[in-house]
Design a protein around this motif. Structure first.
Motif, mmCIF file in Angstrom:
data_model
loop_
_atom_site.group_PDB
_atom_site.id
_atom_site.type_symbol
_atom_site.label_atom_id
_atom_site.label_comp_id
_atom_site.label_asym_id
_atom_site.label_seq_id
_atom_site.Cartn_x
_atom_site.Cartn_y
_atom_site.Cartn_z
ATOM 1 N N LYS A 118 0.818 -1.220 0.000
ATOM 2 C CA LYS A 118 0.000 0.000 0.000
ATOM 3 C C LYS A 118 0.848 1.264 0.000
ATOM 4 O O LYS A 118 0.424 2.297 -0.512
ATOM 5 N N MET A 136 -8.326 2.557 -0.081
ATOM 6 C CA MET A 136 -7.346 3.107 -1.021
ATOM 7 C C MET A 136 -8.063 3.792 -2.183
ATOM 8 O O MET A 136 -7.719 4.920 -2.566
ATOM 9 N N LEU A 149 -3.282 1.250 -6.550
ATOM 10 C CA LEU A 149 -2.357 0.189 -6.161
ATOM 11 C C LEU A 149 -1.517 -0.262 -7.346
ATOM 12 O O LEU A 149 -2.014 -0.337 -8.465
#
Length: 184
Positions: free
Chosen positions: A6, A174, A181
């Motif tokens: 991450k 995210m 990603l």
């Protein structure tokens, strides 16, 4: 999160860890120590050219406390405090970091300073040297939260907004934060 790292997710075409460290470098800090663990070489490469020191935590899998201890033990002996900035909080800005630092320097009692969002505790936190010995006793996947709760009489909460509570521990988080990603 599982899968991709991450901290290497792209935010405005920059890895999240680089964005975080650049913000910390622009704040009123005396120096930056980046604690590495998983994929340390990738993290160091992503921070190439930045004026930071690295402290590797070989026990990163044991939990957050080992990274906190590694960072604090790497501090210079004359450090008055440590500003703990998590690498996975894309909403924390340089101004937010400065508000936390300024609250510490404005109070002669050398308090713990904690960022909040709508009164709810969050991150970053600034820990004075007086609590460093207790940090060395932490175990497992715990940060300084219990330490801070035990020091209630000397804790200053600083409202910084939503950045204090947004981390990107899941793929959905995210995506909501705007990160992309990287699968490798």
């Amino acid at each position: 999160m599982g899968g991709p790292n991450k901290l290497m997710a792209l935010f405005s075409d920059r890895p999240l860890i680089r964005q975080t460290v650049e913000r910390a470098l622009a704040a009123h800090t005396a120096g930056i120590i980046v604690v590495t663990g998983h994929q340390a070489e990738r993290i160091e490469a992503a921070l190439s050219g930045l004026n930071v020191r690295f402290a590797h935590n070989p026990d990163f899998a044991s939990g957050l406390s080992s990274s906190l201890k590694a960072g604090v033990s790497a501090l210079p002996v004359d450090a008055a405090a440590a500003l703990i900035v998590l690498g996975d909080m894309p909403g924390v800005t340089t101004d937010d970091l400065n508000r936390v630092i300024d609250a510490f320097t404005a109070d002669s009692t050398l308090p713990i300073v904690r960022a909040t969002h709508n009164g709810k505790r969050g991150n970053p936190v600034l820990l004075p040297r007086s609590v460093f010995p207790v940090i060395s006793l932490l175990q497992g996947d715990t940060g300084a939260r219990h330490l801070i709760e035990n020091e209630r009489e000397n804790v200053i909460d600083v409202e910084i907004g939503v950045g204090a509570s947004v981390d990107v521990d899941t793929r959905d988080a995210m995506a909501r934060a705007g990160g992309v990603l990287q699968e490798t």
